[in-house]
Design an enzyme around this catalytic site. Structure first.
Site, PDB file in Angstrom:
ATOM      1  N   SER A 128      -7.219   9.217  -3.186  1.00  0.00           N
ATOM      2  CA  SER A 128      -6.155   8.820  -4.103  1.00  0.00           C
ATOM      3  C   SER A 128      -6.352   9.423  -5.481  1.00  0.00           C
ATOM      4  CB  SER A 128      -6.155   7.293  -4.234  1.00  0.00           C
ATOM      5  OG  SER A 128      -5.281   6.892  -5.260  1.00  0.00           O
ATOM      6  N   TYR A 152     -10.849  -0.474  -6.531  1.00  0.00           N
ATOM      7  CA  TYR A 152     -10.174   0.353  -5.516  1.00  0.00           C
ATOM      8  C   TYR A 152     -10.530   1.826  -5.709  1.00  0.00           C
ATOM      9  CZ  TYR A 152      -6.337   2.937  -3.317  1.00  0.00           C
ATOM     10  OH  TYR A 152      -5.606   3.838  -2.580  1.00  0.00           O
ATOM     11  N   LYS A 156     -12.737   4.564  -3.260  1.00  0.00           N
ATOM     12  CA  LYS A 156     -12.304   5.895  -2.795  1.00  0.00           C
ATOM     13  C   LYS A 156     -13.308   6.956  -3.225  1.00  0.00           C
ATOM     14  CE  LYS A 156      -8.488   4.880  -0.665  1.00  0.00           C
ATOM     15  NZ  LYS A 156      -8.386   5.037   0.787  1.00  0.00           N
TER      16      LYS A 156
HETATM   17  P1  NAD Z   1      -0.831   0.434   4.323  1.00  0.00           P
HETATM   18  O1  NAD Z   1      -1.469  -0.831   3.913  1.00  0.00           O
HETATM   19  O2  NAD Z   1       0.620   0.438   4.613  1.00  0.00           O
HETATM   20  O3  NAD Z   1      -1.599   1.033   5.593  1.00  0.00           O
HETATM   21  C1  NAD Z   1      -2.968   0.788   5.832  1.00  0.00           C
HETATM   22  C2  NAD Z   1      -3.100   0.375   7.288  1.00  0.00           C
HETATM   23  O4  NAD Z   1      -4.481   0.112   7.554  1.00  0.00           O
HETATM   24  C3  NAD Z   1      -2.334  -0.900   7.617  1.00  0.00           C
HETATM   25  O5  NAD Z   1      -1.585  -0.706   8.809  1.00  0.00           O
HETATM   26  C4  NAD Z   1      -3.422  -1.953   7.818  1.00  0.00           C
HETATM   27  O6  NAD Z   1      -3.046  -2.953   8.746  1.00  0.00           O
HETATM   28  C5  NAD Z   1      -4.573  -1.091   8.324  1.00  0.00           C
HETATM   29  N1  NAD Z   1      -5.897  -1.663   8.081  1.00  0.00           N
HETATM   30  C6  NAD Z   1      -6.357  -2.242   6.934  1.00  0.00           C
HETATM   31  N2  NAD Z   1      -7.620  -2.643   7.104  1.00  0.00           N
HETATM   32  C7  NAD Z   1      -7.972  -2.309   8.371  1.00  0.00           C
HETATM   33  C8  NAD Z   1      -9.152  -2.472   9.131  1.00  0.00           C
HETATM   34  N3  NAD Z   1     -10.231  -3.080   8.618  1.00  0.00           N
HETATM   35  N4  NAD Z   1      -9.174  -1.990  10.394  1.00  0.00           N
HETATM   36  C9  NAD Z   1      -8.079  -1.411  10.941  1.00  0.00           C
HETATM   37  N5  NAD Z   1      -6.935  -1.241  10.256  1.00  0.00           N
HETATM   38  C10 NAD Z   1      -6.879  -1.682   8.997  1.00  0.00           C
HETATM   39  O7  NAD Z   1      -1.184   1.510   3.213  1.00  0.00           O
HETATM   40  P2  NAD Z   1      -0.630   2.988   2.988  1.00  0.00           P
HETATM   41  O8  NAD Z   1       0.192   2.993   1.760  1.00  0.00           O
HETATM   42  O9  NAD Z   1      -0.052   3.517   4.243  1.00  0.00           O
HETATM   43  O10 NAD Z   1      -1.985   3.736   2.635  1.00  0.00           O
HETATM   44  C11 NAD Z   1      -2.740   4.412   3.621  1.00  0.00           C
HETATM   45  C12 NAD Z   1      -4.004   4.975   2.967  1.00  0.00           C
HETATM   46  O11 NAD Z   1      -3.631   5.828   1.895  1.00  0.00           O
HETATM   47  C13 NAD Z   1      -4.924   3.913   2.361  1.00  0.00           C
HETATM   48  O12 NAD Z   1      -6.262   4.295   2.611  1.00  0.00           O
HETATM   49  C14 NAD Z   1      -4.625   3.988   0.879  1.00  0.00           C
HETATM   50  O13 NAD Z   1      -5.724   3.615   0.095  1.00  0.00           O
HETATM   51  C15 NAD Z   1      -4.304   5.467   0.709  1.00  0.00           C
HETATM   52  N6  NAD Z   1      -3.426   5.729  -0.458  1.00  0.00           N
HETATM   53  C16 NAD Z   1      -2.217   5.100  -0.529  1.00  0.00           C
HETATM   54  C17 NAD Z   1      -1.407   5.329  -1.645  1.00  0.00           C
HETATM   55  C18 NAD Z   1      -0.084   4.622  -1.789  1.00  0.00           C
HETATM   56  O14 NAD Z   1       0.444   4.583  -2.904  1.00  0.00           O
HETATM   57  N7  NAD Z   1       0.508   4.068  -0.736  1.00  0.00           N
HETATM   58  C19 NAD Z   1      -1.821   6.218  -2.638  1.00  0.00           C
HETATM   59  C20 NAD Z   1      -3.052   6.851  -2.507  1.00  0.00           C
HETATM   60  C21 NAD Z   1      -3.850   6.603  -1.387  1.00  0.00           C
END
Ligand code: NAD
Ligand code: UDP
Length: 342
Positions: A128, A152, A156
């Protein structure tokens, strides 16, 4: 075509990426505990992909911290892992840091150990732009200092560190750390989208919920930033562009020599909060009332990616602008006012 494990594949970015990877002909296992998502997103991925591609998706309900769940999901023939699973709310990470170190850091460590056991050494990791903290230079290159300002972001940064230590420790690892800027929007069909629990922390889902009538008005966090209109500026990236960036990263890792890539995924284009509000109003035909309130602690005035390294190494760049992000985001929000529970 490859056999891929997608952790967190039912989530916002994971579900869109799963669709793009299925459409590219790959076979997928999704490992998700559904703690922040619904199995319905994967049913819709299958529906959009069509029956032939849908048959190439297997779902394992389980946790990345469980060696047994990982072993079941990885099997013995996984070519690469795309690792989305994790917790992602900045405010929650301040209140519950141990949960963030547990899921994001210990969960990633468990995954890497399971990959070693299974003989799979190719990984795309969801990093991120939050790890740049308050950036000194904008647009932000990957060489900018890693200086996160919340748990957070620390989680990362710790996983990126673990990955570079691992890659240095034994040959053969192919790793891409993708530092996302601000993913927004939805699949243009309106069938897939972002479905946050409770009150959204992020701008885009909040604006969408105001437009659809679920919330009264947006609070704009600060009108006195050193930006053209005084509101904060971010690099918004359409989730379908982001999904295509993952497809490109998988292709590059599997085709080239072992390497560790660290890449920004962003558009290189900044938009202010007030620009997002105006673009969403235009796309939806709905009013988005707002009031300007105090700045949010920990916010930067402007974060915009320098996306040139990803363009060079992945031969990928964003294709979709702010109006399309809003149009597709509205297609999702208006058809699913309560998200997947609609
Ligand atoms: P999201 O919460 O929609 O998706 C994450 C998924 O991981 C969910 O389906 C959740 O149920 C699953 N999950 C969480 N803990 C788990 C575990 N212990 N075991 C198995 N599954 C688990 O989030 P997103 O927005 O799709 O983000 C996906 C990734 O991208 C994350 O790692 C997040 O940190 C990173 N990210 C997101 C953003 C954003 O703005 N959305 C920005 C930068 C990075
Ligand atoms: N923002 C806002 N009101 C909200 C949520 C966000 O004004 O309810 C602003 C925030 O201050 C920032 C921009 O919108 O300038 C993007 O915030 P978001 O939380 O979506 O992303 P991040 O700050 O993590 O880049």
């Amino acid at each position: 075509m490859a056999q891929l494990l997608i952790t967190g594949g039912a989530g916002f970015i994971g579900s869109h990426t799963a669709l793009v990877l299925l459409e590219a002909g790959h076979s997928l296992v999704v490992l998700d505990n559904f703690q922040n998502s619904s199995p319905e997103s994967l049913r819709r991925v299958q529906e959009l992909a069509g029956p032939e591609a849908a048959a190439k998706l297997r779902v394992v309900e389980g946790d990345i911290r469980s060696a047994a769940d990982l072993e079941e999901a990885l099997g013995s023939s996984t070519d690469a892992v795309v690792h989305f699973a994790g917790l992602k709310a900045v405010g929650e990470s301040v209140a519950k840091p141990l949960a963030y170190w547990d899921v994001n850091v210990c969960g990633s460590r468990q995954l890497l150990a399971a990959m070693q056991r299974a003989g799979c050494r190719t990984l795309v990791f969801s990093s991120s732009a939050t790890l740049y903290g308050i950036p000194d230079v904008v647009p932000i290159p990957e060489s900018a200092p890693v200086q996160p300002i919340n748990p957070y972001g620390h989680s990362k940064a710790a996983v990126e560190r673990m990955l570079s230590d691992l890659a240095a420790s034994e040959p053969g690892w192919r790793i891409a750390c993708l530092r996302y800027f601000n993913p927004v929007g939805a699949h243009p069909s309106g069938r897939l989208g972002e479905d946050p629990n409770g009150i959204p922390n992020n701008l885009f889902p909040f604006v969408s919920q105001v437009a659809v009538g679920r919330r009264n008005r947006l609070s704009v966090f600060g009108g006195d930033w050193p930006t053209p209109d005084g509101s904060g500026v971010r690099d918004y990236i359409h989730v379908m562009d982001l999904a295509e960036g993952h497809r490109a990263a998988v292709d590059v890792l599997l085709a080239e020599d072992p390497q560790l890539l660290t890449l920004n995924l962003g558009s290189g284009q900044g938009h202010s909060v007030l620009e997002v509000v105006a673009a969403f109003e235009a796309a939806s035909g709905q009013a988005v009332p707002y009031e300007v309130v105090a700045r949010r602690p920990g916010d930067a005035a402007t974060t915009v990616a320098d996306p040139s390294l990803a363009a060079e190494l992945l031969r990928w760049r964003t294709q979709r602008g702010l109006s399309q992000m809003c149009r597709d985001g509205w297609a999702w929000q208006s058809a699913n006012p309560q998200g997947y529970a609609s």
